[in-house]
Design a protein around this motif. Structure first.
Motif, PDB file in Angstrom:
ATOM      1  N   ALA A 190       7.211   2.864  -1.247  1.00  0.00           N
ATOM      2  CA  ALA A 190       6.024   2.850  -0.392  1.00  0.00           C
ATOM      3  C   ALA A 190       6.316   2.075   0.884  1.00  0.00           C
ATOM      4  CB  ALA A 190       4.842   2.219  -1.126  1.00  0.00           C
ATOM      5  N   ALA A 191       5.556   2.390   1.928  1.00  0.00           N
ATOM      6  CA  ALA A 191       5.635   1.636   3.183  1.00  0.00           C
ATOM      7  C   ALA A 191       4.540   0.587   3.180  1.00  0.00           C
ATOM      8  CB  ALA A 191       5.476   2.575   4.373  1.00  0.00           C
ATOM      9  N   THR A 192       4.939  -0.679   3.392  1.00  0.00           N
ATOM     10  CA  THR A 192       3.992  -1.782   3.463  1.00  0.00           C
ATOM     11  C   THR A 192       3.875  -2.257   4.908  1.00  0.00           C
ATOM     12  OG1 THR A 192       5.650  -3.505   3.136  1.00  0.00           O
ATOM     13  CG2 THR A 192       4.736  -2.456   1.151  1.00  0.00           C
ATOM     14  N   ALA A 193       3.068  -3.240   5.136  1.00  0.00           N
ATOM     15  CA  ALA A 193       2.908  -3.771   6.493  1.00  0.00           C
ATOM     16  C   ALA A 193       4.191  -4.402   6.996  1.00  0.00           C
ATOM     17  CB  ALA A 193       1.766  -4.787   6.516  1.00  0.00           C
ATOM     18  N   THR A 194       5.047  -4.836   6.085  1.00  0.00           N
ATOM     19  CA  THR A 194       6.260  -5.567   6.489  1.00  0.00           C
ATOM     20  C   THR A 194       7.560  -4.839   6.160  1.00  0.00           C
ATOM     21  OG1 THR A 194       6.216  -6.777   4.384  1.00  0.00           O
ATOM     22  CG2 THR A 194       5.132  -7.810   6.285  1.00  0.00           C
ATOM     23  N   GLY A 195       7.481  -3.611   5.618  1.00  0.00           N
ATOM     24  CA  GLY A 195       8.701  -2.899   5.298  1.00  0.00           C
ATOM     25  C   GLY A 195       8.504  -1.887   4.195  1.00  0.00           C
ATOM     26  N   LEU A 196       9.326  -1.977   3.149  1.00  0.00           N
ATOM     27  CA  LEU A 196       9.273  -1.045   2.030  1.00  0.00           C
ATOM     28  C   LEU A 196       9.094  -1.811   0.726  1.00  0.00           C
ATOM     29  CD1 LEU A 196      12.291   1.302   2.926  1.00  0.00           C
ATOM     30  CD2 LEU A 196       9.864   1.705   3.409  1.00  0.00           C
TER      31      LEU A 196
END
Length: 489
Positions: A190-196
């Motif tokens: 998944a893509a998060t606010a800070t990366g993966l």
């Protein structure tokens, strides 16, 4: 006579500085020209003579140094350019796992497909872990040339799933397996606010590197995020088992659960400035002569490298070597050296995908016209009175690694100039790519040291040439890093 178009430059890596390996396997280098100077150093006697004549000049040393120039192409592993970059960076590449028959059939890779979904290797197979993306090339059967997600491995096997391999019991000399990325199971990445982030995949087991670059997303819709902006390039800043922190995120990056997606992420090899002295033997063959002359230079260490990216021009490099001993001979070190690589030449602007400063692509109004990178190892020859019958230095010392960047932009605003006046640390990265291969130059901590804007004449643009110098970056423990991706989508 000698024709420059019939000059051949060959290379072999040395194990001991200044010593050419026995029966060396030479590899042909690509170049646009060379200025290597291998010549004696002489002095004139101070002896007084009543007839005002001079005695013969006396040889006191030997010079063995100079530049090789070229046009930028992907640095294939073990090629001269790849080895010269290691010598320049004073450190070997940190490579992803690879297996290469490298000219000898059925040697490193010993089978494909006799056992379903399995490639057999002589050793080291366990370096490939579940989730790695492996690229198979050079096999005789087309079905065996593919990119697959590793499901498991042992010391002598690399196993995928539903690969449809054709049995090949003696893979040819060009057969090669190379880890080029990783892939999650459906919905795992998944893509998060800070990366993966991941649920099952362990990022710490994949061989990723702090400061390394990744290309997120494959070419198929099912292998990339539904958020189109997320399928781009980013830099790794931290690696945890289930979280990969990134900066230099693509514009428009957003969270995305990756539902139903088997997201592919591509990464490659990396080299950064280090401490090793890495030498090579260079052989120049002047083949247009009736009896060719071969000038051999040993203990050649890359002292300085310059890399230039200029608008509407081919990207170029120049590497200056400093060496120990040499000889002139009529016999080549290798009568049949390996052919030069054939990867396409790269151009600035057309193939430069991004030049960024402080994590943001440089654009209007400060459009960039050129970037030049220089690495200087401040080499110095070492040696005294030799007792081995050879002429030349006995060793090479290294000073500080000085890395500078020369950048010319249009003076569209004061944004960059203010950083010079304020002495604000920044960073620069340059990505160049062609035909699914890429190089990313990273300078993680820079300070502008010089620059001025001038109106030089009527009907001209006001430009801002800036010089910056690298210093220690604590995150990457480096002045400069270079990533190469052998393949990406």
């Amino acid at each position: 006579m000698s024709d420059a178009n019939r000059t051949r430059l060959c290379h072999v890596r040395e194990t001991t500085l200044g010593v050419t390996p026995g029966t060396p396997r030479m590899r042909t280098a690509r170049m646009t020209g060379e200025q290597i100077r291998f010549a004696p150093t002489t002095v004139q006697s101070n002896e007084l003579r009543a007839d005002r004549m001079n005695s013969d000049p006396i040889q006191v040393d030997q010079v063995n140094q100079g530049a090789v120039n070229g046009e930028l192409s992907y640095p294939v592993d073990k090629s001269p350019f790849s080895d010269w970059l290691e010598s320049l960076f004073c450190q070997v590449w940190d490579n992803t796992p690879s297996f290469d028959n490298d000219g000898t059939a059925d040697s490193v890779i010993t089978d494909a497909g006799t056992t379903a979904d399995t490639y057999a290797v002589a050793s080291g197979g366990s370096a490939v872990v579940a989730g790695h993306l492996v690229r198979a090339t050079g096999f005789s059967n087309p079905a065996n040339n593919q990119i697959f997600r590793a499901a498991s491995s042992t010391g002598t096997t690399i196993v995928g799933s539903s690969l449809g391999l054709t049995a090949e019991t003696a893979p040819p000399a060009k057969a090669r397996l190379k880890v080029v990325g990783f892939q999650g199971a459906s919905g795992d990445i998944a893509a998060t606010a800070t990366g993966l982030s991941s649920t099952a995949l362990d990022f710490t087991a994949l061989g990723l590197k702090i400061g390394g670059w990744v290309k997120i997303g494959g070419s198929a819709a099912g292998d990339k995020f539904a958020t189109a902006a997320n399928n781009g390039w980013a830099r790794i800043t931290a690696i945890e088992a289930k979280a990969l922190s990134l900066d230099n995120l693509p514009t428009g990056w957003a969270t995305d659960a990756g539902t139903g997606k088997t997201v592919k992420v591509w990464f490659g090899d990396q080299v950064k400035n280090g401490l090793d002295t890495i030498g090579q033997t260079l052989e120049r063959g002047f083949l247009s002569q009736q009896t060719p002359t071969y000038l051999i230079s040993r203990g050649m260490v890359a002292g300085q490298g310059e890399f230039r990216f200029e608008s509407q021009q081919i990207a170029t490099w120049s590497i200056t070597f400093q060496g120990l001993t040499g000889e002139a001979t009529a016999t080549a070190l290798d009568a049949s050296p390996d052919a030069a690589t054939t990867n396409p030449i790269m151009a600035a602007a057309v193939n430069v995908g991004r030049i960024a400063e402080n994590g943001v692509a440089i654009g209007g109004p400060n459009y960039i016209r050129s970037v030049g990178l220089t690495i200087n190892n401040n080499l110095r020859n070492l040696g005294g009175i030799r007792s081995d019958g050879l002429v030349g230095p006995e060793d090479i010392g290294k000073g500080s690694v000085d890395v500078t960047v020369q950048m010319e932009t249009y003076f569209g605003s004061s944004a960059l100039l203010n950083k010079l006046f304020d002495q604000t640390p920044t960073n620069i990265n340059v990505r160049i790519a062609k035909n699914g291969q890429a190089m990313v130059w990273g300078l993680p901590r820079l300070t502008y040291t010089d620059g001025t804007a001038n109106a030089t004449g009527k009907n001209t643009d006001v430009m801002l040439p800036l010089t910056s110098m690298a210093s220690l970056d604590e995150l990457t423990n480096a002045h400069i890093l270079l990533d190469r991706l052998e393949y990406y989508e």
